[in-house]
Structure formats: structure tokens, C-alpha cells
Design a protein around this motif. Sequence first.
Motif, PDB file in Angstrom:
ATOM      1  N   CYS A  66       0.948  -1.142  -0.074  1.00 41.29           N
ATOM      2  CA  CYS A  66      -0.126  -0.061  -0.013  1.00 41.29           C
ATOM      3  C   CYS A  66       0.851   1.161  -0.032  1.00 41.29           C
ATOM      4  O   CYS A  66       1.648   1.455   1.157  1.00 41.29           O
ATOM      5  N   LEU A  67       0.741   1.734  -1.047  1.00 38.85           N
ATOM      6  CA  LEU A  67       1.600   3.140  -1.336  1.00 38.85           C
ATOM      7  C   LEU A  67       1.620   3.819   0.084  1.00 38.85           C
ATOM      8  O   LEU A  67       2.723   4.527   0.524  1.00 38.85           O
ATOM      9  N   ASP A  68       0.453   4.539   0.401  1.00 42.32           N
ATOM     10  CA  ASP A  68       0.323   5.445   1.316  1.00 42.32           C
ATOM     11  C   ASP A  68       1.012   4.755   2.829  1.00 42.32           C
ATOM     12  O   ASP A  68       1.626   5.544   3.339  1.00 42.32           O
ATOM     13  N   GLU A  69       0.746   3.717   3.088  1.00 44.61           N
ATOM     14  CA  GLU A  69       1.299   2.934   4.136  1.00 44.61           C
ATOM     15  C   GLU A  69       2.705   3.135   4.216  1.00 44.61           C
ATOM     16  O   GLU A  69       3.232   3.487   4.975  1.00 44.61           O
ATOM     17  N   VAL A  70       3.269   2.736   2.953  1.00 46.74           N
ATOM     18  CA  VAL A  70       4.652   2.651   2.940  1.00 46.74           C
ATOM     19  C   VAL A  70       5.406   4.048   3.083  1.00 46.74           C
ATOM     20  O   VAL A  70       6.295   4.288   3.676  1.00 46.74           O
ATOM     21  N   ALA A  71       4.708   5.091   2.425  1.00 43.31           N
ATOM     22  CA  ALA A  71       5.099   6.377   2.419  1.00 43.31           C
ATOM     23  C   ALA A  71       5.159   6.653   3.994  1.00 43.31           C
ATOM     24  O   ALA A  71       5.895   7.453   4.397  1.00 43.31           O
ATOM     25  N   GLU A  72       4.165   6.601   4.354  1.00 40.54           N
ATOM     26  CA  GLU A  72       4.035   6.971   5.652  1.00 40.54           C
ATOM     27  C   GLU A  72       4.999   6.445   6.730  1.00 40.54           C
ATOM     28  O   GLU A  72       5.456   7.095   7.376  1.00 40.54           O
ATOM     29  N   GLU A  73       5.147   5.228   6.796  1.00 41.71           N
ATOM     30  CA  GLU A  73       5.908   4.370   7.538  1.00 41.71           C
ATOM     31  C   GLU A  73       7.364   4.804   6.995  1.00 41.71           C
ATOM     32  O   GLU A  73       8.358   4.985   8.219  1.00 41.71           O
ATOM     33  N   LEU A  74       7.706   5.136   6.055  1.00 41.89           N
ATOM     34  CA  LEU A  74       9.050   5.571   5.859  1.00 41.89           C
ATOM     35  C   LEU A  74       9.329   7.048   5.821  1.00 41.89           C
ATOM     36  O   LEU A  74      10.312   7.337   5.374  1.00 41.89           O
ATOM     37  N   ASN A  75       8.083   7.505   6.176  1.00 38.59           N
ATOM     38  CA  ASN A  75       8.378   9.136   6.237  1.00 38.59           C
ATOM     39  C   ASN A  75       8.679   9.497   5.044  1.00 38.59           C
ATOM     40  O   ASN A  75       9.836  10.533   5.086  1.00 38.59           O
ATOM     41  N   VAL A  76       8.243   9.635   4.003  1.00 50.89           N
ATOM     42  CA  VAL A  76       8.479  10.011   2.882  1.00 50.89           C
ATOM     43  C   VAL A  76       7.420  10.509   2.117  1.00 50.89           C
ATOM     44  O   VAL A  76       6.077  10.012   2.300  1.00 50.89           O
ATOM     45  N   GLU A  77       7.371  11.394   1.246  1.00 49.57           N
ATOM     46  CA  GLU A  77       6.335  11.547   0.371  1.00 49.57           C
ATOM     47  C   GLU A  77       5.872  10.576  -0.614  1.00 49.57           C
ATOM     48  O   GLU A  77       6.942  10.024  -0.729  1.00 49.57           O
ATOM     49  N   ARG A  78       4.888  10.747  -1.050  1.00 45.86           N
ATOM     50  CA  ARG A  78       4.582   9.675  -1.667  1.00 45.86           C
ATOM     51  C   ARG A  78       5.311   9.512  -3.177  1.00 45.86           C
ATOM     52  O   ARG A  78       5.630   8.386  -3.766  1.00 45.86           O
ATOM     53  N   ARG A  79       5.243  10.769  -3.510  1.00 46.09           N
ATOM     54  CA  ARG A  79       6.064  10.990  -4.881  1.00 46.09           C
ATOM     55  C   ARG A  79       7.241  10.049  -4.818  1.00 46.09           C
ATOM     56  O   ARG A  79       7.700   9.532  -5.909  1.00 46.09           O
ATOM     57  N   ARG A  80       8.081  10.038  -3.875  1.00 48.08           N
ATOM     58  CA  ARG A  80       9.341   9.195  -3.756  1.00 48.08           C
ATOM     59  C   ARG A  80       9.043   7.734  -3.957  1.00 48.08           C
ATOM     60  O   ARG A  80       9.814   6.880  -4.451  1.00 48.08           O
ATOM     61  N   ILE A  81       7.978   7.175  -3.337  1.00 46.45           N
ATOM     62  CA  ILE A  81       7.708   5.857  -3.361  1.00 46.45           C
ATOM     63  C   ILE A  81       7.436   5.534  -4.740  1.00 46.45           C
ATOM     64  O   ILE A  81       7.741   4.574  -5.428  1.00 46.45           O
ATOM     65  N   TYR A  82       6.797   6.430  -5.550  1.00 44.80           N
ATOM     66  CA  TYR A  82       6.396   6.160  -6.905  1.00 44.80           C
ATOM     67  C   TYR A  82       7.730   6.003  -7.604  1.00 44.80           C
ATOM     68  O   TYR A  82       7.837   5.202  -8.604  1.00 44.80           O
ATOM     69  N   ASP A  83       8.876   7.088  -7.366  1.00 44.80           N
ATOM     70  CA  ASP A  83      10.017   6.547  -7.978  1.00 44.80           C
ATOM     71  C   ASP A  83      10.367   5.169  -7.915  1.00 44.80           C
ATOM     72  O   ASP A  83      11.099   4.634  -8.841  1.00 44.80           O
ATOM     73  N   ILE A  84      10.399   4.630  -6.636  1.00 51.14           N
ATOM     74  CA  ILE A  84      10.989   3.431  -6.506  1.00 51.14           C
ATOM     75  C   ILE A  84      10.052   2.343  -6.861  1.00 51.14           C
ATOM     76  O   ILE A  84      10.632   1.461  -7.770  1.00 51.14           O
ATOM     77  N   VAL A  85       8.949   2.403  -6.754  1.00 50.89           N
ATOM     78  CA  VAL A  85       7.843   1.416  -7.464  1.00 50.89           C
ATOM     79  C   VAL A  85       8.052   1.346  -8.850  1.00 50.89           C
ATOM     80  O   VAL A  85       7.864   0.381  -9.397  1.00 50.89           O
ATOM     81  N   ASN A  86       8.238   2.514  -9.430  1.00 50.65           N
ATOM     82  CA  ASN A  86       8.160   2.414 -10.875  1.00 50.65           C
ATOM     83  C   ASN A  86       9.404   1.626 -11.489  1.00 50.65           C
ATOM     84  O   ASN A  86       9.284   1.011 -12.327  1.00 50.65           O
ATOM     85  N   VAL A  87      10.388   1.863 -10.895  1.00 44.21           N
ATOM     86  CA  VAL A  87      11.516   1.087 -11.228  1.00 44.21           C
ATOM     87  C   VAL A  87      11.393  -0.406 -10.922  1.00 44.21           C
ATOM     88  O   VAL A  87      11.692  -1.379 -11.705  1.00 44.21           O
ATOM     89  N   LEU A  88      11.114  -0.497  -9.831  1.00 43.54           N
ATOM     90  CA  LEU A  88      10.711  -2.030  -9.624  1.00 43.54           C
ATOM     91  C   LEU A  88       9.517  -2.561 -10.388  1.00 43.54           C
ATOM     92  O   LEU A  88       9.627  -3.833 -10.882  1.00 43.54           O
ATOM     93  N   GLU A  89       8.673  -1.674 -10.921  1.00 39.10           N
ATOM     94  CA  GLU A  89       7.971  -2.173 -11.814  1.00 39.10           C
ATOM     95  C   GLU A  89       8.402  -2.532 -13.087  1.00 39.10           C
ATOM     96  O   GLU A  89       8.202  -3.470 -13.650  1.00 39.10           O
ATOM     97  N   SER A  90       9.398  -1.746 -13.482  1.00 42.60           N
ATOM     98  CA  SER A  90       9.970  -2.133 -14.665  1.00 42.60           C
ATOM     99  C   SER A  90      10.739  -3.498 -14.734  1.00 42.60           C
ATOM    100  O   SER A  90      10.937  -4.126 -15.555  1.00 42.60           O
TER     101      SER A  90
END
Length: 831
Positions: free
Chosen positions: A128-152
Motif C-alpha cells: 500500500c503506497l500510502d502506508e509505505v510512504a507513511e512508514e518510511l516517512n517520505v512523500e508519496r512521490r518518492r515511493i513512486y520513483d521506487i515502485v516505478n523502477v521496481l515495476e520495470s
Amino acid sequence: RNVLKTPLKQAATSHSVLTEIQPDCQPLTPPPKPKEILPADPWTPTSNLKMLISAASPEIRSREQRRELSNTTSEVLQAKYCLQEHLSGDEYEKSQPSRKEKSLGLLCHKFLARYPDYPSTAENNYICLDEVAEELNVERRRIYDIVNVLESLHMVSRLAKNRYAWHGRHNLAKTLQALKKVGEENKYTQQIQMIKKREYEHEFDFDGERNEEMARSFGSNEHSEMSFVELPGMEFRAASVNSRKDKSLRVMSQKFVMLFLVSTPQIVSLEVAAKILIGEDQLEDLDKSKFKTKIRRLYDIANVLSSLQLIKKVHVTEERGRKPAFKWTGPEVLPNIQDTKLETTSTICPPTISESIPSKEQCSKNLFPSQGKQNFTRHPSLIKLVKSIENDRRKIQSAPTSPVKISATDTDQNLSAFPSKMAQLPVIAKHQLEGQSKKAKEMKMELSSSALECHLSSPEVVPKPEPPRTAAPSQQPALTQPLGVCPPSHSPVSPVILPHTHSGVSYAIYLHPSQAHTVTTYSPSFMLQPLPCADVTGIKSINSNILNKITTEEGDNQIATADPTESLPANERPTVKSETSSQRCLKRSQALQENNLIKRYRSDEESVDTSLTFFPSGYLIPLTQCTHGNKAGFSNKEKAGICSLQHATYSSPIAGVIPVTASELKAVNIPAFQITPLNIMLSPTSVAAAPVLSNSCLNSSNTSSAQNPSSSVLSFTLQHVGLIPAGVQVPANPVLRHMPVSSQPENVSHSTENKNLQEKVSKNILQLLDHDGSPSVPREPQEPQTVTENFFRTPGGPNTVSSLSASSHGTDRISEGALYIPQRKLEVSED
DNA sequence: TGATCCCGCCAACGT
DNA sequence: ACGTTGGCGGGATCA
């Protein structure tokens, strides 16, 4: 926006610490969750610095994490607080979250730490992106960056809005293979050459001819930019994502990876990468700004890839000076052979969708417009279909909006949550092992011990017969559950499980000894050596110039660790086994449980992807065994143990793993350049030609190291089939083993290939078995598998499969036949 | 300085 | 209309 980062960070840090560390403590995530600005790491400031400095050193981190995890939450917290408070002044400054601490790479590490490399089944692993973002204390935007490459890399796939599914590295091999292929199709190698050439000749000046050349080289694909490369199984998921023009990150990431896979010294400079990536979009106009932007993105991607330990930063020194570059440290990717792919494919695809899915080949082709075809991922119709499917799936799942995260209630969430916290230990261990595994045996030992501890500690979790996950949203303890210790007995719930099941584990063990040698042999340190790379590619001199020196920044500190001597295969081996036995039970039981869970899931959900088990190796295995596949929790222990013996054991503990290991090791340690050529030569064709294949043992002959895997694989397979008792291992021909075929690094490469072959073979065998549709086999007849098989056929060389299936009837013979035939297929199927 | 790359605006999309 | 994704590039940091 909240505040100035700096000032706040303290608070944030402490807070974050709390969050991360104390799973229990957190009664509820406060809904309002003020995201603290700073991502506080669980680590101490000091440690942070260190970590940061040695960016890559996962060990430290893992160690830290481990330690922390092991510690009581309270302790940790206290410590944190103390640090924070005491540090108020100057000291603190240093500890302050510097930019580095906010780095994507670090964030990515944290992110990855939450999930197992080889999740048992997709089910649990929802993100859950929000969850992760929250737990990692980062903006969601950053999570997207990660997830996107993971997705690739197909390590994750998007399920729904805020939801992603974690696949870990199960699909990695396939993905890489596919990417490599595409890269080859796109003539990336040549493009790279061109660019380098050009560079040398001069800076970018627009020589008409140069450009023309470039254009030509690009020519085939020209304007074509390939769209997102999908794996057969993954497609649909991707589909959801596809909607938006997946422009950069995702695709860019793939392309970037392709460059590595294609280039001979697997080193790619940012500059070149950027140019190529830009080039594709639009020939020329090296817009400065554009270039700059591209590079920015590449850094982003590189950071994530680095966290995945697929690449590592290095510097290439030329006349001009040194340029930032990255070196591939990921697993070797076999020369693309469609056959392989096909096989692979079957594994991957989620059953549900599979039917609609075109053959994997097709997919790849379609996906990649390399030849100037269009670049759409799939037909719209398909997309729709997919979407509908997805929708259904989603419905089933929760369709929570982003803010949801708070409640642990949700099963999914629980699941997701669980891994993050509970699982971390194992994960961490894994990481260590994986990365530059060798570092310290100590580490390994520790890990293993820690792992054990974990298990012990975890016992609280009772393996209650879980209700289908849907049904049971146990709110509170949810976190714990997943780990659920397994009851010693086989899983009560699932009948499916075979008695042998655990055998998978044992397999892994068996294999190790022999491999140990292999592993031991390689030393990562090689990287350091400045090797002039010989260019295989056409353009000779230029390259050499270009890649004169390659220096590793980090200098691979860890490398030292790897002493061949250290690992004593013989001694350790037994150890492993012994340990294994006791642990094994646990693991097994756990595994079983997991299976059960999974199954339930399936039943609950649509059984979608879950049903299939993916092994890194690509083996298609019945659920029963699948259990093993998940390294997630306990497997780590195994690994740890194993690792101690051998340096790196990455993949799943199972037989499948073994082969992987070899390859990976190879990849890591040996300079790519050297290896590559050999591999190529050896590749499938040669294999196919070799009569050896028929014999499992024979395979090994080629490579000294290879044998083990082969034998192991065989045994594994046989065992699964039921041909032989679980404990039994097919003996590798000792003689062959010893064959001193190649003593040099090349061996490794060979081994790899062999490995591959073996894998393939094994796969084939498995498949064959499946085909004969022996219901007799204890495994569950799951649709997914079935689908898979079908899928398999379709895409693959049509003939191949059929032939196999035909032959597949007598067990023993079948296996033989399988071995034999598949090879052929390889040849044939390959275009 | 140049190399890195964090940050977050804001547009494209989905719902 | 609003929330989710994520392209993009300014400009802060790091080395």
C-alpha cells in the motif's frame, strides 16, 4: 511543506523510529499522520553516517537493522531518544538528516527491507503506497520513483489504486532475459558503440555522417521507442498501469537495464545511457537541458537499481577524465534464447490471465517495437479484457483509497504490514547474503542465529487455522500472524502438501556442497582490476580506449571477505544438513502454513496469481513445494546457514536456487567482459548439440561447477515427481565433476550456462510431469498451473511442448526424454 | 565546480 | 472535482 526540514527532522526522526521499530507499540497509526519530514532511520546517527558513506554496504545496514529489530522496541526507542536529545547541539548536527539520508537509494533500501526477495506467494505481499510512504516517512512521490523502477523489473505490479503486489525477485531472471533480448533487438550494443565512437572522435558535434550513422544504427527502431516490456504473466497488471503513457521512469529503467545486459563490459556510463535514451526518442537535438534531465532520471533509476544490487557505481576513466558509470552486478542473463523464455514464461504468468496472453514471444515482440513495429503493449481488446479481470480482482480485494492504511484490520494490510516488520529480519539477512554476500561469514552466522532467534521469538504467533484471509481480519495481532510459526506437523489445513515437501529444502542443501567450491572460487575483488575490455562488438579500438580504467568507488570493501579458503565446503556441508534437519521442520511447517494461507487466499480471492508458484529458477512447481520457494521468513535461516558455507546463495533455498547462485556469483565477481564471450559461444546451441544433456550428470561435465546443480536439479525433479525418495540425491558423476575443463573464470560462465540448461531441463521435466497430468501427484491441481501449461505451449515453440508432452508418460523415461528434448527445443525454438 | 539528486510544482489520468 | 501518478527541472548538497 510542513516545516523546514532541518529543524523538524529530529522530531521526525524519533517519530519515525518509533514507527518503524515498534510494531507492537504502534497501537494505531494515528490517522492524521503528520508525516514527519525527515525520514528517520532506525539506525543511529552514527551508523547512518557510516552507512551513507559506504553507500552500498548493506551489511552494516542490515546489521543495524537486525540489531535493532532484535532489540526490544523499547530499548531501541529509548536509545533513539537519548541520542536525539543528547545530541541536541553539534553532535546532532552531524546526525542530522543530511541529504544523503534522504536519498532515494536509502529509501529504497528501506523499502526493500520490508519485503522478501522471494515472497512465498504474491498474496501476502501487497503494498500500500500510502502506508509505505507513511512508514518510511517520505512523500508519496518518492515511493513512486521506487515502485516505478521496481515495476520495470516486474518486481512489483500494480494492482489497484494505491496498491501494488510485491513479487520480489521471482520474475527477475525472466525479466532480465526479456530485457536483454529486447535490447539486442534494438541494437543497443551498436548504438552504444556509436556513441562512444562519437565521443571519442569529438564531443558532440553534429557531423552529418555521425548523425546519419546514429540514425542508421537506431534506424531499425528509429522513432520507435519501445514500450514497456512486459512479462507474459505480468502483463495484465501492467495493463492497468499502461494507461498512462508510460513514459520515462518505467521504460527508461528498462532501457537502462538493457544497456547493461547488452554491453560487453557490463558497464554503462550515464552519459552514454542518457544519449541513447534520448536518441531513441528523438534523434539528435541533444538539448542540453534535456540531457540534463535525462541524467537526473537516470540517477534516480540507478539509485534504485543499486539498492537492488543490480548495479553498482563505478567510474570510467578516459583521457578526458573519469565519468560516472554503473556496472552491472546483477545476475548474469543467459543469452537470450526463446526457449528459455518460453519456459520461463509459463512460470510467470498468473493463471487467470494466461489464456488471453499471447505467447511470451509475441508479447515481447509486440512490446518492443524494436523492429520498427508499433510499440503498443497489447491490443486494446486485450487490455480491456485485462482490465476487466483486474477490476474483478480489485473488487475482491479492497479498493481502499489511499488514506486507508491505518487499520491493521485489513487482511491484506496485515499481510503487507507483517512482512515489513516481522519479516524484516529475514529480509535483512537475505540482503546481506545476497548483496556481496561473502562479506563475512560472521555475518552470516549471525544472521542465521538471528534468524533462529526470530523464529523462536515469533512463536507467539500461533498458527491458528486461519480463516480465509478475507474473513479474518483480525485486527490487532495481525502483524504477527503472517510469520506464524508453523506447527511442526504439516500444515493441517492444506491437504495438498506433500510429505516430501520439505524435500525442497533438503535439495538446496545437497546442492550446496558441490557448489560451494564454485562459489568459493570466485572472488568479487576482480572488479577492482582495471581491465581493458575487449570489445566483442565490431568496433574495436575505440572501445578499449573508452573503457580504460574502471574503478570501483567503493572498492568493494567486502571483497576481502571472500576467501576461497574460508569456505570449507566439506565441513560445513554436514553442518548445514544437521542444522537443517531441526530447522527444516520448522521451515517446512511454516512453509506449509504459508501454503495453506495461500491456498485459502486463492480460494478467497480468485486464486489469481497466487496459485502459481514461482521460483527464481523458473521451475514450475506445484504449490506444495512452492512453500519452500518463499524465502521470506524462515528460508532465510536456511540461507544463512547455507551462505555461511558458500558465499552467496541468493535465490530461493530450493534446488532452483542453486543454479542461480552460481550464475549470480559469476556475475558479481567476474568481470563481465571476460565471461561474456564464452557464454555466448557455449550457449544453447552448443548445449543442444551435446549429447550430454540426456544425462543429467553429463551436463555438469562441461562445467566443473555446473554439475552440482544439474544433479541436484535432477534429483529435485525426480523427487518431486516421486520417482525417488525425497532424501535421495542423484549423484552427480564424480568423475565428470572433477573434470578440469576450465579452470579459469570462464568456468563460471560455463557453469552458468549449464545451469541454465539444467534449469530448463528441469523445468521441462516438471512440465512434462505436469502434462501427463498426473493427478496422482500430491500436488494440487491448480488451475494456474494448468493455465500455465497451456500458455506454455502456445507461445513456445509449438512443437517443443507437444513433443514433450507426447513423450511424457513413463516417469523415468519421461524425465530423460524431457531432458533430451528440451534441449533441442532450445535450438529450434530459438529464432 | 561538477556530480548528485531532493523536492515538490503541476499536469495527465483515473474515478 | 478530486485524488493518484509521475514528468520535470530548479536548485541544494556533496565531493
